[in-house]
Write a protein that holds these residues in place. Structure first.
Motif, PDB file in Angstrom:
ATOM      1  N   LEU A 170       0.806  -1.227   0.000  1.00 23.39           N
ATOM      2  CA  LEU A 170       0.000   0.000   0.000  1.00 23.39           C
ATOM      3  C   LEU A 170       0.837   1.275   0.000  1.00 23.39           C
ATOM      4  O   LEU A 170       0.294   2.366   0.129  1.00 23.39           O
ATOM      5  CB  LEU A 170      -0.935  -0.012   1.219  1.00 23.39           C
ATOM      6  CG  LEU A 170      -1.993  -1.122   1.228  1.00 23.39           C
ATOM      7  CD1 LEU A 170      -2.794  -1.087   2.518  1.00 23.39           C
ATOM      8  CD2 LEU A 170      -2.920  -1.013   0.024  1.00 23.39           C
ATOM      9  N   LEU A 177      -5.704  -3.994  -4.917  1.00 17.16           N
ATOM     10  CA  LEU A 177      -4.909  -4.802  -3.993  1.00 17.16           C
ATOM     11  C   LEU A 177      -5.426  -6.233  -4.050  1.00 17.16           C
ATOM     12  O   LEU A 177      -6.606  -6.484  -3.814  1.00 17.16           O
ATOM     13  CB  LEU A 177      -5.020  -4.267  -2.567  1.00 17.16           C
ATOM     14  CG  LEU A 177      -4.358  -5.120  -1.476  1.00 17.16           C
ATOM     15  CD1 LEU A 177      -2.845  -5.151  -1.662  1.00 17.16           C
ATOM     16  CD2 LEU A 177      -4.719  -4.608  -0.088  1.00 17.16           C
ATOM     17  N   ALA A 202      -6.733   0.561   2.850  1.00 18.52           N
ATOM     18  CA  ALA A 202      -7.178   0.490   1.461  1.00 18.52           C
ATOM     19  C   ALA A 202      -8.373   1.407   1.214  1.00 18.52           C
ATOM     20  O   ALA A 202      -8.448   2.098   0.198  1.00 18.52           O
ATOM     21  CB  ALA A 202      -7.522  -0.949   1.094  1.00 18.52           C
ATOM     22  N   THR A 207      -9.030   1.999  -2.570  1.00 21.67           N
ATOM     23  CA  THR A 207      -8.484   0.830  -3.257  1.00 21.67           C
ATOM     24  C   THR A 207      -9.508  -0.294  -3.331  1.00 21.67           C
ATOM     25  O   THR A 207     -10.180  -0.600  -2.346  1.00 21.67           O
ATOM     26  CB  THR A 207      -7.231   0.327  -2.517  1.00 21.67           C
ATOM     27  OG1 THR A 207      -6.265   1.378  -2.487  1.00 21.67           O
ATOM     28  CG2 THR A 207      -6.633  -0.894  -3.175  1.00 21.67           C
ATOM     29  N   ILE A 209     -10.256  -4.308  -3.512  1.00 23.47           N
ATOM     30  CA  ILE A 209      -9.541  -5.448  -2.946  1.00 23.47           C
ATOM     31  C   ILE A 209     -10.116  -6.746  -3.490  1.00 23.47           C
ATOM     32  O   ILE A 209     -11.327  -6.972  -3.460  1.00 23.47           O
ATOM     33  CB  ILE A 209      -9.636  -5.461  -1.407  1.00 23.47           C
ATOM     34  CG1 ILE A 209      -9.046  -4.185  -0.814  1.00 23.47           C
ATOM     35  CG2 ILE A 209      -8.925  -6.683  -0.840  1.00 23.47           C
ATOM     36  CD1 ILE A 209      -9.194  -4.101   0.700  1.00 23.47           C
TER      37      ILE A 209
END
Length: 322
Positions: A170, A177, A202, A207, A209
């Motif tokens: 990160l 991710l 995240a 982000t 995932i």
């Protein structure tokens, strides 16, 4: 479609060997939106890890992707030159590998390894990279981060190494991710801390995932959507709340029925009969049919497609054909 970050279409990965070809990932399709958490679940050997490696172009011989696309922000990662893929990996897409002791380089310090993405992708100097690494190690809650910069992986505990992996992944606030069993071999209290840390960091960066796991408790706590894999195929896909309220595929139903529940003290567990088939000797038709309690005539002859169900769900089962 503006929110779509990753679109995987018909992805197939095959491993060749003396016993013949083994299809580890078989025509997998799914989508992941920006900021979404998608959990990929299934028994060991079902293809979860190979799927995650395939998406980033990290499958090594004798494995190879033989079909399909992995569209990242509209561009197919698998069709790119390796130089282009390397520019994406680490900066826009990162991966937390299953075992940090083997993923971390044993002869490089923690500071060098956490700072590497910043040096390679952001052009940071050694001093800038180390300062940023210390800041990132502080954010992931590693004790004495300044001192740990000069430590080596074997000097850290399993939970500390996992925090280092998260810091590395990160460091540049990636858009995607991929976390492959990020809490494997950690005790329960550390598992919770690591998951909360990873998700909070995240989500602060927006982000998306892709969470690879076999732990359905983790799925219930963290995911927005779930894809269930069996013998290389996705057999169920949809919102996580609907999955736990009523799984649509017999394999998914068996997974949930085999879980112990605090409210059902004294109830015998209901294991799924049989064993996972070898990738070199897969049953015809639906791969799950030899173990399925609801098997009927077409299951052993024809491979079912993913049938669309209400609420954005899909299930690969002939029970949903009508």
């Amino acid at each position: 479609m503006e929110q779509r970050l990753l679109q995987v279409e018909n992805l197939t990965t095959v491993f060749s060997g003396p016993a013949g070809a083994a299809v580890a990932v078989d025509s997998v399709d799914f989508a992941l939106d920006r900021g979404e958490v998608l959990a990929v679940v299934g028994e060991s050997g079902c293809g979860k890890t190979v799927l995650s490696l395939s998406i980033l172009g990290l499958v090594s011989p004798p494995g190879r992707v033989t079909a399909g696309r992995a569209l990242f922000d509209g561009r197919d990662i698998l069709a790119m030159a390796e130089r282009e893929r390397r520019a994406i990996r680490g900066r826009r897409a990162s991966m937390i590998f299953q075992e940090p002791m083997t993923a971390l380089n044993p002869v490089l310090t923690i500071g060098d390894q956490v700072g590497e993405p910043l040096r390679v992708h952001a052009g940071a100097s050694q001093r800038e990279a180390l300062a940023a690494a210390e800041s990132m190690l502080t954010r992931v809650g590693l004790p004495e981060p300044g001192r740990r910069l000069s430590s080596y992986p074997h000097e850290l505990s399993g939970g500390q190494r996992q925090r280092v992996m998260i810091a590395m992944a990160l460091a540049l606030s990636p858009e995607l991710l991929i976390a492959d069993e990020p809490t494997t071999a950690l005790d329960v209290t550390v598992q919770g801390q690591i998951l909360e840390l990873m998700l909070n960091l995240a989500r602060d960066a927006g982000t998306a995932i892709l969470l690879v796991t076999h732990n359905l408790g983790v799925v219930a706590q963290t995911a927005d959507a779930v894809a269930v894999m069996y013998s290389g195929r996705v057999v169920e896909y949809g919102p996580v709340a609907a999955f736990f309220a009523g799984p649509a595929h017999p394999y998914s139903q068996g997974l949930l029925a085999s879980l112990p529940r605090l409210e059902d003290r004294g109830r015998r567990l209901s294991p799924i009969p049989g064993t996972v088939p070898s990738l070199h000797d897969l049953p015809a038709g639906c791969h799950f049919h030899p173990r399925c309690p609801r098997v009927f005539e077409p299951c052993s002859r024809q491979t079912p497609p993913l049938f669309d169900l209400p609420g954005g769900r899909q299930a690969r089962c002939w029970l949903h054909a009508s």
